[in-house]
Motif scaffolding. Structure first.
Motif, PDB file in Angstrom:
ATOM      1  N   ALA A  43       0.849  -1.196   0.000  1.00 45.35           N
ATOM      2  CA  ALA A  43       0.000   0.000   0.000  1.00 45.35           C
ATOM      3  C   ALA A  43       0.882   1.242   0.000  1.00 45.35           C
ATOM      4  O   ALA A  43       2.093   1.169   0.253  1.00 45.35           O
ATOM      5  CB  ALA A  43      -0.910  -0.013   1.229  1.00 45.35           C
ATOM      6  N   THR A  49      -0.337  -5.593   1.673  1.00 45.22           N
ATOM      7  CA  THR A  49      -1.747  -5.896   1.446  1.00 45.22           C
ATOM      8  C   THR A  49      -1.971  -7.349   1.071  1.00 45.22           C
ATOM      9  O   THR A  49      -2.988  -7.927   1.423  1.00 45.22           O
ATOM     10  CB  THR A  49      -2.318  -4.993   0.352  1.00 45.22           C
ATOM     11  OG1 THR A  49      -1.563  -5.175  -0.865  1.00 45.22           O
ATOM     12  CG2 THR A  49      -2.237  -3.529   0.758  1.00 45.22           C
ATOM     13  N   SER A  50      -1.064  -7.927   0.316  1.00 48.27           N
ATOM     14  CA  SER A  50      -1.126  -9.345  -0.048  1.00 48.27           C
ATOM     15  C   SER A  50       0.292  -9.882  -0.088  1.00 48.27           C
ATOM     16  O   SER A  50       1.233  -9.146  -0.421  1.00 48.27           O
ATOM     17  CB  SER A  50      -1.784  -9.552  -1.411  1.00 48.27           C
ATOM     18  OG  SER A  50      -3.119  -9.105  -1.407  1.00 48.27           O
ATOM     19  N   PRO A 217      -5.530  -9.468   4.879  1.00 52.53           N
ATOM     20  CA  PRO A 217      -4.196  -9.084   4.387  1.00 52.53           C
ATOM     21  C   PRO A 217      -3.107  -9.840   5.123  1.00 52.53           C
ATOM     22  O   PRO A 217      -3.236 -10.131   6.318  1.00 52.53           O
ATOM     23  CB  PRO A 217      -4.126  -7.581   4.687  1.00 52.53           C
ATOM     24  CG  PRO A 217      -5.078  -7.381   5.823  1.00 52.53           C
ATOM     25  CD  PRO A 217      -6.185  -8.369   5.617  1.00 52.53           C
ATOM     26  N   ASN A 219      -0.160  -9.004   6.362  1.00 52.45           N
ATOM     27  CA  ASN A 219       0.784  -7.968   6.760  1.00 52.45           C
ATOM     28  C   ASN A 219       1.602  -8.427   7.958  1.00 52.45           C
ATOM     29  O   ASN A 219       1.049  -8.719   9.021  1.00 52.45           O
ATOM     30  CB  ASN A 219       0.041  -6.678   7.113  1.00 52.45           C
ATOM     31  CG  ASN A 219       1.001  -5.501   7.251  1.00 52.45           C
ATOM     32  OD1 ASN A 219       2.214  -5.654   7.134  1.00 52.45           O
ATOM     33  ND2 ASN A 219       0.456  -4.326   7.490  1.00 52.45           N
TER      34      ASN A 219
END
Length: 384
Positions: A43, A49-50, A217, A219
């Protein structure tokens, strides 16, 4: 087709960026030999995010510990924000010298994963970092060199193109190919549950597959609370198998879920002692445990590209061949690929000759059905 050419082809197929991350990993191994790959979409604030972690054991290690080292100046990950802002490459190489192997970061993060030497790159899109690639090698291997860095640097524009977000009408979506055409299994894991869906056991590394199912996500750069419930598809599968035992459901306890990462297959089975009759288990299902197997299978389009490469197709023939196998007419293919209709016809003719097929139907059967036949043969060998 060489590895670099195949990676460039994959990057131009319009795959969802998550599937593109999964698809390029085997090719990165060919181009720059290494142990494990780690990739992530980012991001604007540098949050992940993935993510795709080739070694599924990375997930639990990173989730529990990595964020704690973000402010440790001796840790490689302390350079995350500066390198993100600079769209940097190879920023961790200089830290892998004196004292690195004695650091807490190495002992707690990399060593448990059989990872030591790290080559990392931010992938830029429009002047900012939009994704991340990291390759690791075990301690017994040689460290990464400037040559490795330069090879990875040359791939960054292609990876940026593959990992960017784009309007869905310009993508090859999962539902353009039948979900049953997914490629071989890439990752798998197991859950053992009670009939009330209470977790008894989960295999190592299944966290990543559960994240995909839950749409969460991945993260690892900040604290994320531990999930306190199972994803909806798992709970649905448990209801199906318990409903079948009580006679209230005839739905087979097996489902396929199309995701941005590829196709996830889930299958539930009763765990009963050897020799137990199914009728006896059905009388008292609550006394039995349920095994749920989850597999991530290769995206159909990435699978088709790999099959065509292994069959000797060129990059141009591969792009045309995938569309042919999806049943698209040649004029539509020419329009979508931005090439002349005569070029599509020429690529098709040469591709059919290379693969010893006569039309797009036979091409589709070779791509989509050979995988199913191979899996059926493997299942028979295991059963025998």
């Amino acid at each position: 087709m060489g590895a670099v050419e195949h990676l460039k082809t994959l990057c131009c197929l319009g795959l969802p960026p998550e599937s593109a991350m999964v698809a390029v990993v085997p090719v990165l191994h060919e181009i720059i030999p290494h142990g494990w790959s780690r990739l992530a979409l980012l991001a604007p604030d540098a949050a992940i995010t993935s993510t795709y972690l080739e070694n599924p054991a990375m997930g639990p290690v990173f989730r529990k510990r990595l964020w704690q080292f973000m402010d440790d100046p001796s840790a490689l990950v302390s350079l995350w924000i500066p390198s993100f802002r600079a769209v940097a490459i190879g920023w961790s190489l200089h830290k892998q010298g004196h004292g690195y192997l004695q650091s807490g970061y190495y002992r707690e993060i990399e060593a448990p994963l059989d990872s030591c030497w790290i080559l990392s790159a931010m992938i830029g899109d429009g002047g900012r970092s939009s994704s991340f690639v990291s390759l690791s090698r075990p301690r017994s291997a040689r460290p990464f060199t400037v040559d490795d860095l330069q090879r990875l640097d040359r791939l960054r524009p292609w990876l940026a193109y593959a990992f960017r977000r784009r309007p869905t009408d310009n993508q090859i979506l999962e539902d353009e190919a039948p979900i049953s055409t997914a490629g071989p299994t890439l990752l798998n894991g197991q859950l053992i549950l009670t009939a009330e869906a209470e977790l008894v056991y989960q295999s190592g590394g299944i966290d990543f597959l559960l994240l995909i199912l839950a749409g969460e996500p991945g993260n690892y750069t900040r604290y994320v609370p531990v999930r306190d419930s199972l994803p909806a598809p798992v709970l649905k599968l448990v209801r199906q198998i318990t409903g079948a035992a009580s006679g209230t459901s005839n739905t087979p306890p097996r489902v396929q879920v199309s995701t941005a990462f590829g196709v996830l297959t889930l299958e539930a089975k009763w765990l009963v002692p050897a020799g137990t009759l199914p009728a006896d288990a059905a009388r008292d299902p609550k006394s039995c445990l349920i095994s749920v197997m989850i597999e991530l299978r290769e995206h159909p389009i990435a699978h088709a590209a790999r099959v065509l490469r292994e069959s000797g197709a060129t990059p141009a023939q591969t792009k045309v061949g995938i569309h042919l196998a999806l049943g698209k007419p040649k004029p539509i293919i020419a329009d979508e690929l931005g090439i002349q209709l005569s070029s599509v016809a020429d690529h098709s003719k040469k591709l059919y000759q290379t693969l010893d097929v006569h039309n797009s139907t036979e091409l589709g059967m070779k791509i989509w059905l050979d995988q199913e036949q191979d899996e059926a043969r493997q299942s028979l060998r295991r059963a025998g």
